[in-house]
Design an enzyme around this catalytic site. Structure first.
Site, PDB file in Angstrom:
ATOM      1  N   ASN A 153       0.823  -1.216   0.000  1.00  0.00           N
ATOM      2  CA  ASN A 153       0.000   0.000   0.000  1.00  0.00           C
ATOM      3  C   ASN A 153       0.850   1.256   0.000  1.00  0.00           C
ATOM      4  O   ASN A 153       0.396   2.325  -0.405  1.00  0.00           O
ATOM      5  CB  ASN A 153      -0.908   0.031   1.241  1.00  0.00           C
ATOM      6  CG  ASN A 153      -2.191  -0.704   0.987  1.00  0.00           C
ATOM      7  OD1 ASN A 153      -2.495  -1.069  -0.140  1.00  0.00           O
ATOM      8  ND2 ASN A 153      -2.934  -0.959   2.035  1.00  0.00           N
ATOM      9  N   ARG A 156     -13.710  11.496   6.823  1.00  0.00           N
ATOM     10  CA  ARG A 156     -14.121  10.493   5.840  1.00  0.00           C
ATOM     11  C   ARG A 156     -15.311   9.692   6.343  1.00  0.00           C
ATOM     12  O   ARG A 156     -16.138   9.230   5.561  1.00  0.00           O
ATOM     13  CB  ARG A 156     -12.959   9.528   5.584  1.00  0.00           C
ATOM     14  CG  ARG A 156     -11.809  10.181   4.876  1.00  0.00           C
ATOM     15  CD  ARG A 156     -10.746   9.152   4.579  1.00  0.00           C
ATOM     16  NE  ARG A 156      -9.617   9.329   5.441  1.00  0.00           N
ATOM     17  CZ  ARG A 156      -8.350   9.388   5.034  1.00  0.00           C
ATOM     18  NH1 ARG A 156      -8.071   9.266   3.770  1.00  0.00           N
ATOM     19  NH2 ARG A 156      -7.371   9.546   5.869  1.00  0.00           N
TER      20      ARG A 156
HETATM   21  C1  LIG Z   1      -4.601   4.493  -2.176  1.00  0.00           C
HETATM   22  C2  LIG Z   1      -3.998   4.775  -0.829  1.00  0.00           C
HETATM   23  C3  LIG Z   1      -3.525   6.041  -0.522  1.00  0.00           C
HETATM   24  C4  LIG Z   1      -2.963   6.292   0.725  1.00  0.00           C
HETATM   25  N1  LIG Z   1      -2.438   7.533   0.987  1.00  0.00           N
HETATM   26  C5  LIG Z   1      -1.852   7.766   2.187  1.00  0.00           C
HETATM   27  C6  LIG Z   1      -1.226   9.015   2.460  1.00  0.00           C
HETATM   28  O1  LIG Z   1      -1.134   9.894   1.603  1.00  0.00           O
HETATM   29  N2  LIG Z   1      -0.697   9.205   3.704  1.00  0.00           N
HETATM   30  C7  LIG Z   1      -0.742   8.243   4.681  1.00  0.00           C
HETATM   31  O2  LIG Z   1      -0.262   8.476   5.796  1.00  0.00           O
HETATM   32  N3  LIG Z   1      -1.288   7.039   4.421  1.00  0.00           N
HETATM   33  C8  LIG Z   1      -1.825   6.770   3.206  1.00  0.00           C
HETATM   34  N4  LIG Z   1      -2.355   5.535   2.956  1.00  0.00           N
HETATM   35  C9  LIG Z   1      -2.143   4.474   3.960  1.00  0.00           C
HETATM   36  C10 LIG Z   1      -0.681   4.016   3.926  1.00  0.00           C
HETATM   37  O3  LIG Z   1      -0.198   4.077   2.609  1.00  0.00           O
HETATM   38  C11 LIG Z   1      -0.515   2.584   4.439  1.00  0.00           C
HETATM   39  O4  LIG Z   1      -1.116   2.471   5.692  1.00  0.00           O
HETATM   40  C12 LIG Z   1       0.947   2.227   4.578  1.00  0.00           C
HETATM   41  O5  LIG Z   1       1.629   2.439   3.363  1.00  0.00           O
HETATM   42  C13 LIG Z   1       1.124   0.766   5.018  1.00  0.00           C
HETATM   43  O6  LIG Z   1       2.502   0.485   5.015  1.00  0.00           O
HETATM   44  P1  LIG Z   1       3.008  -0.936   5.509  1.00  0.00           P
HETATM   45  O7  LIG Z   1       4.456  -1.005   5.237  1.00  0.00           O
HETATM   46  O8  LIG Z   1       2.526  -1.198   6.869  1.00  0.00           O
HETATM   47  O9  LIG Z   1       2.222  -1.956   4.574  1.00  0.00           O
HETATM   48  P2  LIG Z   1       2.300  -2.102   2.995  1.00  0.00           P
HETATM   49  O10 LIG Z   1       2.931  -0.938   2.358  1.00  0.00           O
HETATM   50  O11 LIG Z   1       0.958  -2.526   2.537  1.00  0.00           O
HETATM   51  O12 LIG Z   1       3.340  -3.305   2.825  1.00  0.00           O
HETATM   52  C14 LIG Z   1       3.031  -4.608   3.272  1.00  0.00           C
HETATM   53  C15 LIG Z   1       3.766  -5.573   2.368  1.00  0.00           C
HETATM   54  O13 LIG Z   1       3.701  -6.876   2.940  1.00  0.00           O
HETATM   55  C16 LIG Z   1       3.478  -7.813   1.888  1.00  0.00           C
HETATM   56  N5  LIG Z   1       2.897  -9.017   2.467  1.00  0.00           N
HETATM   57  C17 LIG Z   1       1.635  -9.195   2.924  1.00  0.00           C
HETATM   58  N6  LIG Z   1       1.478 -10.445   3.394  1.00  0.00           N
HETATM   59  C18 LIG Z   1       2.680 -11.068   3.229  1.00  0.00           C
HETATM   60  C19 LIG Z   1       3.134 -12.391   3.508  1.00  0.00           C
HETATM   61  N7  LIG Z   1       2.335 -13.328   4.046  1.00  0.00           N
HETATM   62  N8  LIG Z   1       4.420 -12.708   3.205  1.00  0.00           N
HETATM   63  C20 LIG Z   1       5.253 -11.784   2.620  1.00  0.00           C
HETATM   64  N9  LIG Z   1       4.845 -10.526   2.326  1.00  0.00           N
HETATM   65  C21 LIG Z   1       3.580 -10.171   2.643  1.00  0.00           C
HETATM   66  C22 LIG Z   1       2.553  -7.081   0.937  1.00  0.00           C
HETATM   67  O14 LIG Z   1       2.570  -7.644  -0.346  1.00  0.00           O
HETATM   68  C23 LIG Z   1       3.131  -5.671   0.986  1.00  0.00           C
HETATM   69  O15 LIG Z   1       4.113  -5.469   0.003  1.00  0.00           O
HETATM   70  C24 LIG Z   1      -2.899   5.256   1.705  1.00  0.00           C
HETATM   71  C25 LIG Z   1      -3.368   3.983   1.405  1.00  0.00           C
HETATM   72  C26 LIG Z   1      -3.898   3.721   0.143  1.00  0.00           C
HETATM   73  C27 LIG Z   1      -4.377   2.343  -0.169  1.00  0.00           C
END
Ligand SMILES: Cc1cc2nc3c(=O)[nH]c(=O)nc-3n(C[C@H](O)[C@H](O)[C@H](O)COP(=O)(O)OP(=O)(O)OC[C@H]3O[C@@H](n4cnc5c(N)ncnc54)[C@H](O)[C@@H]3O)c2cc1C
Length: 740
Positions: free
Chosen positions: A273, A571
């Site tokens: 994400n 939202r």
């Molecule tokens: C369209 C959109 C716009 C957004 N805009 C904003 C913004 O402007 N500002 C803000 O603060 N937040 C925003 N958000 C929220 C924010 O982007 C996310 O909460 C954040 O990027 C999550 O980061 P993360 O590293 O926790 O997870 P992610 O970036 O989702 O990464 C998780 C990774 O783990 C991998 N994965 C999952 N399960 C497994 C497994 N079993 N084994 C191996 N790999 C796995 C996935 O494939 C993924 O690559 C937005 C979200 C979306 C969807």
């Protein structure tokens, strides 16, 4: 849950997209009859299908896969057979989160059809030599291929134009054409994380091959699925699961603190994400913000905080007291330039996160976690600068955020704000000895005497992987926005959620880390709270992509009436209002608004071609196209235009810039979709995972959207990106420093 009614227009959009993607295939009136049983390799083992044909038409499909994962692969087993019968062929969309099981069912059905139609296959007597063009709908518009065939075979497949998402689509664009040529088939597994692009290449190639006299049964007979390799076993001091912002920052920080690192990612590329996101990132830097002029409403908001009694906010009373002193000092001086402080950031995160669930309980954020995020967010941003990342854009107030404290990296030519940061971190890992394993899905945590000692995983070809973590495992698998079953199971906030709710998230946000951690006794927090994005696509769940400025939003329900102040705070308010008017609403725009929008006219025209925007020269024609009463729509716009001119709106909208009266007119169907999941694994401010008794689970850390607690019942805009980089770094540092 409530059943939703998809309107005629949307059905026609869905059909437009799916016909473009799959090519039209009519059901033949004559052909074989009988039952045909075959199998194909799924995620856990063989998936068996039986196809019943009557005169060549599929009348029934059954599937069973005893080794597929309950709640994931089983969804494909339950849903795909009916979809295949309805479509009359196996070229249907897979079930989100169950790609391997979905592909196994589709492959087995195709094999059964080949067996049944064996005589047709023999009738293939070669291609008509030449180069043919085929087109299909990809993620962001049409994708075109050129296919060259000799008499006997497909000689080459070249994707000559596409609008697919940078980075995410690369493995599909490289791999699918070469697999088609190598195996002479169009029955192939989609690339993980690039399913739509993979299927678009296959559909476009099919289109071209059929023009060359190709025979699908002949090609289907070569159906290809990669074989599992020998089991892989590896060691590292720190194993990180998930290559989004949290995982990459955890892996880099662990490496910088001297640990050996393996990072695994279930997609074929990094990002999750974080790559999809606008990457608005909240942090406080009074030196820079102090040069930004004070925004409308900020003084009133600060004055309102002076009215509050700290004793009414016991968890953050100390913070509020300090904040009130800061506000008094600020208001007594020059207020030309804006005020911000870490205390204001903490207080706003806390109060905006507070929500009451359907069961009457109130959830508030974990103050230790909030303080950690708000205090360290600017440091984390400065750390990102050290990877030679472009300047961040000027401060803005993000959607769903309370203050002017968000900045996002400059957009690059890919339009993906997160990409430069993610690629810089990936490059650092690769240049400094870390190992990254893509297409590797963690399935379970390995434990010994209550401590986590590693991870079990599977490559997409089924190869088993065992990773031993000498120090710790860090879970960074993101949220569960693409796992509606998990959302519905825990929902404690939204009334009457439609059962076909879509998501803005990447399809791999299926809550895997939460499931793995819960299985070994981890505590979960706030799972009942999910944030919806009100302005998502009713067909794909995709976001509105800032097509026009929010002050130009005019939302009308299917009867042509406005139903909410489009700039109402939060939202949640907009989503609840949108859910209450039915399955969809429209954003109505005129040419002035489009001209003031964020893209060139050609971008909007492409959206019209793709069926995402409806365009008409006159309002009457638009009303007809979207099946809304013209008189009602005209009255709504007349009232809105009068409100723009007088500045007084009956629904209370205060910022209105353009009237809506200059043709052509546009309508964009919208609907709330799951956007962010606040709940997740319980951690402390060291990013250590806690068990159900509140004790630390040794050897296990978690960071990012897979955790719960900071955002409580409502995540403020721009706070998620702050959260993932702050806690990713904390987890990486602490995991690397762990003595075992
Ligand atoms: C369209 C959109 C716009 C957004 N805009 C904003 C913004 O402007 N500002 C803000 O603060 N937040 C925003 N958000 C929220 C924010 O982007 C996310 O909460 C954040 O990027 C999550 O980061 P993360 O590293 O926790 O997870 P992610 O970036 O989702 O990464 C998780 C990774 O783990 C991998 N994965 C999952 N399960 C497994 C497994 N079993 N084994 C191996 N790999 C796995 C996935 O494939 C993924 O690559 C937005 C979200 C979306 C969807």
């Amino acid at each position: 849950m409530k059943k939703s009614r998809i309107p005629t227009l949307l059905l026609s959009i869905v059909m437009l997209l799916s016909l473009a993607a799959c090519g039209q295939e009519s059901k033949s009136a004559s052909g074989p009859s009988g039952e045909y049983s075959t199998s194909a390799k799924g995620f856990g083992g063989d998936v068996n299908v039986t196809v019943t044909l009557e005169n060549g038409v599929i009348v029934a499909v059954t599937a069973e896969g005893p080794s597929e994962t309950a709640g994931v692969g089983s969804n494909a087993i339950d849903q795909l057979p009916d979809a295949i019968v309805a479509a009359g062929n196996a070229d249907v969309d897979g079930v989100s989160g169950a790609t391997m099981t979905s592909n196994a069912i589709k492959t087995a059905v195709k094999k059964a059809l080949n067996e049944a139609r064996g005589t047709e296959q023999e009738a293939f007597d070669g291609y008509t030599e030449g180069t043919y063009t085929g087109t299909a709908q990809g993620n962001n518009g049409p994708l075109k291929v050129e296919v060259t065939v000799s008499k006997d075979k497909i000689e080459s497949v070249e994707v000559v134009s596409n609008n697919e998402t940078a980075l995410l689509s690369v493995p599909a664009l490289e791999r699918i054409p070469s697999e088609i040529v190598e195996h002479q088939t169009l029955t192939l597994d989609a690339v993980s994380g690039a399913t739509v692009t993979s299927n678009a290449i296959i559909a476009a190639t099919k289109n071209a091959v059929l023009q060359a006299g190709g025979n699908m049964a002949y090609l289907d007979a070569n159906a290809y699925a990669p074989e599992a390799g020998d089991p892989i076993e590896k060691d590292a001091e720190v194993v990180v699961v998930g290559a989004g912002g949290a995982g990459l920052s955890a892996a880099v920080t662990a490496l910088q603190n001297g640990a050996s690192v393996i990072l695994i990612e279930k997609n074929a590329t990094l990002g999750g994400n974080t790559l999809q996101s606008g990457c608005g990132w909240c942090s406080v830097n009074p030196e820079v913000q102090g040069k930004v002029e004070t925004k409308a409403g900020q003084i009133e908001t600060l004055q309102s905080y002076l009215e509050l009694k700290p004793a009414d906010y016991p968890a953050v009373a100390d913070v509020l007291e300090v904040l009130q002193g800061q506000i008094r000092d600020y208001l007594a001086g020059d207020t030309t330039y804006m005020f911000d402080s870490v205390e204001l950031f903490i207080f706003q995160t806390y109060i905006m996160g507070t929500r009451t669930g359907l069961d009457g309980t109130t959830i508030t954020g974990n103050v230790d976690l909030i303080k950690t995020m708000c205090t360290q967010s600017e440091d984390a941003r400065q750390w990102i600068y050290s990877f030679d990342i472009d300047e961040f854009r000027n401060y803005n107030t993000p959607i769903g955020g309370p203050w002017h404290r968000s900045r996002e990296p400059q957009k690059n030519e890919t339009g993906k704000n997160g990409l430069p940061m993610l690629q810089a971190l990936e490059t650092y890992l690769l240049n400094n000895g870390a190992e990254i394993m893509y297409e590797t899905r963690a399935t379970d945590l390995i434990t010994k005497k209550g401590a986590v000692t590693g991870v079990l995983a599977k490559k997409t070809d089924g190869t088993p992987v065992t990773l031993h973590a000498k120090k710790a495992v860090i879970l960074c698998t993101g949220g569960y926005g693409a796992n509606s079953e998990m959302v519905f199971k825990h929902n404690n906030y939204w009334k009457d959620l439609p059962d076909d709710l879509l998501t803005t998230n990447c399809k791999t946000s299926t809550g895997d880390g939460i499931t793995m951690a819960e299985k070994i006794g981890a505590q979960l927090t706030g799972m009942g709270f999910v944030q919806l994005m009100p302005t998502s696509s009713p067909v794909t769940g995709d976001t509105f992509k800032s097509m026009i400025e929010p002050y130009d939003f005019i939302f009308v329900d299917p009867t042509g009436n406005r139903f909410i102040n489009e700039m109402a705070e939060g939202r949640d308010t907009l989503s609840a209002a949108a859910l209450s008017v039915g399955s969809y609403f429209y954003v109505i725009m005129d040419q002035q608004m489009i001209d003031n929008g964020n893209y060139d006219q050609s971008w909007y025209d492409a959206k019209v071609d793709a069926g995402i925007l409806v365009k008409a020269d006159t309002l009457e024609e638009l009303a007809k196209k979207i099946d809304v009463d013209y008189n009602a729509l005209q009255k709504t716009l007349n009232n809105y235009n009068a409100a723009v001119k007088s500045g007084v709106d009956s629904l209370g909208k205060t910022e209105m810039v353009h009237t809506c009266e200059v043709g052509p007119f546009y309508a964009c169907p919208r609907r709330p979709a799951i956007h962010y999941t606040m709940g997740g694994i319980t951690i402390n401010s060291n990013a250590q995972v806690l068990d159900t008794d509140g004790n630390v689970i040794k050897g296990l850390y978690a960071a990012g959207e897979t955790t719960g607690g900071i955002h409580a019942g409502n995540r403020c805009g721009g706070n998620a990106v702050a959260d993932i980089f702050v806690f990713g770094r904390i987890a990486g540092k602490n995991a690397a420093s762990l003595k075992k």
